[in-house]
Design an enzyme around this catalytic site. Structure first.
Site, short mmCIF file in Angstrom:
data_model
loop_
_atom_site.label_atom_id
_atom_site.label_comp_id
_atom_site.label_asym_id
_atom_site.label_seq_id
_atom_site.Cartn_x
_atom_site.Cartn_y
_atom_site.Cartn_z
N ASN A 217 -10.73 -35.31 -8.69
CA ASN A 217 -11.51 -35.69 -9.87
C ASN A 217 -11.76 -34.45 -10.72
O ASN A 217 -11.31 -33.35 -10.38
CB ASN A 217 -12.82 -36.36 -9.45
N ASP A 288 -14.23 -41.48 -3.13
CA ASP A 288 -14.66 -42.69 -2.43
C ASP A 288 -13.56 -43.25 -1.53
O ASP A 288 -13.84 -43.93 -0.54
CB ASP A 288 -15.07 -43.76 -3.44
N LYS A 298 7.24 -34.17 1.06
CA LYS A 298 7.14 -34.70 -0.30
C LYS A 298 7.80 -36.07 -0.41
O LYS A 298 8.95 -36.26 0.01
CB LYS A 298 7.80 -33.74 -1.28
N PHE A 332 -26.62 -36.68 -6.85
CA PHE A 332 -26.22 -36.70 -8.25
C PHE A 332 -25.48 -38.00 -8.53
O PHE A 332 -24.76 -38.52 -7.66
CB PHE A 332 -25.31 -35.51 -8.57
N LYS A 346 -28.58 -46.22 -6.53
CA LYS A 346 -28.01 -45.26 -5.58
C LYS A 346 -29.12 -44.55 -4.81
O LYS A 346 -29.02 -44.35 -3.59
CB LYS A 346 -27.15 -44.24 -6.34
N LYS A 350 -29.25 -45.07 -0.74
CA LYS A 350 -28.88 -43.90 0.07
C LYS A 350 -30.09 -43.09 0.54
O LYS A 350 -29.94 -42.03 1.14
CB LYS A 350 -27.89 -43.03 -0.71
#
Length: 410
Positions: A217, A288, A298, A332, A346, A350
């Site tokens: 990401n 996730d 490869k 975060f 969240k 959590k």
């Protein structure tokens, strides 16, 4: 200004370069500032400056031979390593930097450097081409990743006749850097997080598809790095668990860096330090999902489409929330719309104490920037809303808020 060097024990390592003559001035200045200076010289250093000179200026015995033990009740290099508040190597040759990087211990100085747990500061001095050699740069980078601080050499006419970067920084500037280090250390010792252990995660995890491709990401790690620096400045003992990042982690003493790649590696690193910490801030962007199978070689192109089967990764924040005891847990939530609703859901799911929400689609709050715009929530709702600020300032304000919620906080 308070004299930060008074009564500090500094172990000064002098290695064999022409700049060794500056060590005389450096020793004298440190002693005049109130520091107790123990000098260790390499055999090469003694070709440029005498032990008698350094002994006269430091008013202490000068060491150079590992096996010249004058006190049968002690081992000199261990005693020196244990007594030091700071180890300063100035000048540091390419050879000594290489020894430090690779753990070699074949003389008094390199042996003592391996034995000490004190902060280490290095002032390199060498020919410009030596300083720019990939091997030297690699060794410096490796040492910096372990928390060794470097005082960069200056540029100018070198003893070899070349003009360029490689000249030992002037003693006055080295002393200023040392003073600033101890001043920061004193501030941290009196800080609101003194005696606390803080864990920060940063960066984006890497989930391998094959040896050359991966899923990740856009997290740069900058917010996590800012939090680690701020926590250390407030006196905390910081563990920074960093995945893929856009820049190198902070090199501050007091920040232990653990590098990881995958979500599983981050899970193992974080759970390994969870029980002993007072606060954990999970600023990393953890994947996730990961590929069910990572190909050993490869993958070759075959056909117009390719199906990649993904499976869930371990939810680190949820795991920590379910096992939380006295720790303060901060998460975060980076969103692209509906940040408040997602963040509050969240936080509850959590079992976080605080959640920091930011809409990464908002100008100034996206990944890879030095600024952020955040809203901080607890179980009762919005606690603090911060406008566009530097990530360092966001980190300071978040930690100032968090420290008041630690068990035992006044």
């Amino acid at each position: 200004m308070l004299n930060s060097l008074k009564d500090k024990t500094i172990l000064l390592g002098i290695t064999g370069g022409i700049a060794a003559y500056k060590a005389a001035t450096l020793t004298s200045m440190l002693v005049k500032k109130g520091a107790k200076v123990h000098v260790i010289m390499t055999d090469s250093a003694k070709q440029f400056i005498t032990e008698l000179t350094l002994q006269t200026l430091s008013k202490q015995r000068v060491y150079s031979d590992t096996f010249q033990e004058r006190d049968p009740a002690s081992v000199s290099h261990i005693d020196l390593a244990d007594a030091a508040d700071l180890v300063l190597v100035a000048p540091a040759t390419a050879n000594m930097i290489a020894k430090m990087a690779h753990g070699l211990a074949d003389d008094m100085l390199s042996t003592t450097l391996l034995a000490t747990t004190a902060p280490i500061m290095v002032a390199p001095a060498m020919n410009v081409h030596m300083y720019q050699h990939p091997a030297v740069l690699s060794n410096i980078e490796l040492l910096a990743s372990r928390g060794v601080q470097f005082i960069e050499p200056g540029s100018g006419l070198l003893a070899c006749g070349y003009v360029g970067k490689g000249r030992l920084e002037e003693p006055e500037e080295i002393v200023r850097v040392v003073e600033a280090f101890f001043a920061r250390q004193a501030e941290a010792a009196a800080g609101p997080l003194a005696g606390r252990k803080v864990v920060v995660t940063a960066g984006g995890t890497v989930e391998r598809i094959d040896p050359v491709r991966y899923i990740s990401n856009d997290s740069s790690g900058k917010m996590g790095f800012a939090l680690a620096r701020a926590a250390q400045a407030m006196g905390a003992e910081v563990t920074l668990v960093a995945a893929r990042t856009d820049e190198a982690p902070p090199q501050n003493p007091g920040i232990k860096v653990i590098r990881v790649q995958s979500a599983q590696e981050m899970y193992e690193a974080v759970t390994g330090v969870w029980d002993g910490c007072d606060m954990l801030i999970k600023a990393a962007a953890v994947a996730d999902y990961r590929p069910k199978e990572a190909a050993p070689s490869k993958l070759k192109k075959s056909g117009d489409t390719m199906t990649l089967e993904l499976i869930k990764t371990k939810d680190i924040l949820e795991t920590l929330g379910s096992t939380k005891q006295q720790q303060l847990l901060i998460g975060f939530a980076a969103e692209t719309g509906g940040a408040e609703a997602y963040a509050r859901e969240k936080l509850a799911r959590k079992n976080c104490d605080l959640i920091v929400a930011n809409d990464v689609g908002t100008p100034g709050a996206g990944f890879g920037l030095d600024t952020n715009i955040v809203s901080i929530y607890d179980k009762d709702g919005l606690v603090l809303e911060l406008p566009l600020l530097s990530k360092d300032e966001v980190a300071k304000q978040l930690l100032t808020l968090a420290v008041k919620r630690l068990p035992g906080a006044e």
